[in-house]
Motif scaffolding. Sequence first.
Motif, PDB file in Angstrom:
ATOM      1  N   ARG A  98     -11.050  -0.439  -7.684  1.00  0.00           N
ATOM      2  CA  ARG A  98     -10.351   0.122  -6.533  1.00  0.00           C
ATOM      3  C   ARG A  98     -11.311   0.806  -5.559  1.00  0.00           C
ATOM      4  N   ALA A 114      -7.579  -4.338  -1.402  1.00  0.00           N
ATOM      5  CA  ALA A 114      -6.702  -3.371  -2.071  1.00  0.00           C
ATOM      6  C   ALA A 114      -5.400  -4.032  -2.495  1.00  0.00           C
ATOM      7  N   GLU A 150      -4.108  -4.396  -6.350  1.00  0.00           N
ATOM      8  CA  GLU A 150      -2.814  -3.853  -6.774  1.00  0.00           C
ATOM      9  C   GLU A 150      -1.903  -4.955  -7.298  1.00  0.00           C
TER      10      GLU A 150
END
Length: 331
Positions: free
Chosen positions: A19, A53, A57
């Motif tokens: 991340r 991102a 996710e």
Amino acid sequence: MPAHPDAAPVIAPVGWSWRLAPALVVCLAAPAFFVVRLPWLGWSLLAIGLVLAWLIERRDAATRPDAAARSTEAAEAGGADEVPGADEVPGADEAAGADEVAGAGEAAGIRAPSLVRDLSLIAVGLLVVSAISLKAELDDLAMVRFALALGGAVAIPYALSRWVYRDRAIRFPWRGGGRWTTFQWVWLAAVLVLGWLILPFYFITSGVYLNWPVVDTPELIARLFVGVGAVGIWDELFFICTCFALLRRHFPFWQANVLQAVVFVSFLWELGYQAWGPVLTIPFALLQGFIFMKTRSLTYVVSVHLLFDAVVFLVLVHAHNPGLLDGLFLV
């Protein structure tokens, strides 16, 4: 930072994770916008960071249910502590914690933290600020332009977080932190002394004071005073309460602090703190993040910043008006 009473709980960030990559890419858009001044590069980095991102996710969302299910089955079979290999299930604890966060957030009507959403708020702020030139000017149009752009860079992410994303990720704890300690008062005095010793030498010997307009009338001096103070307050609202606070929801303190410093120092570069300015602005940005983390008080970090900026204001007046404040500074 103390959590907002309506905010969803946040899982303690791990030391290193993938991340960090999209967060770094998004923050690197700041030097693209404000240092090398290549808007297309800044836009590209923001887009790449947000896509990364989203992919991370999405991957996490796909693997979390399986890990959580295996953890639940192990517990039902006789307790996680009694099942051999239960601790070896990758992501089981993280999955369970994430499910608890999501559940608590939904129960309160607030969504759980999302890296995509939080990075998008930083991206929106950067886009708004990058829409104007940050060259210091004191005419009416320039001051209105600064007010609208900088104000929008704080207000728009705040509004999106509160009323669109519904996660209350951005807050401004003016009354947080309790009473100031003796050390905090001493540090305020130290800021004045350090500023008095360092800033005149930096601004005058490097010539960067020329990045600010000449202030040789009472009206221009008053405008400079207002402008320097207003930008100083905004710095803490955006870089600390927005960028740093959003990054802190996903990363350990030092990682979040370094990332916000990249954005903070890049902005200050275009504003005028050039030459060897980063030698001063980098530790300043890191210290402001550290102080905010320790004091949990926006009022205190703003006070530190305004004292520093008071010296900046006096140095600029001194540099543009030789003889006016000669007895106040050593340079």
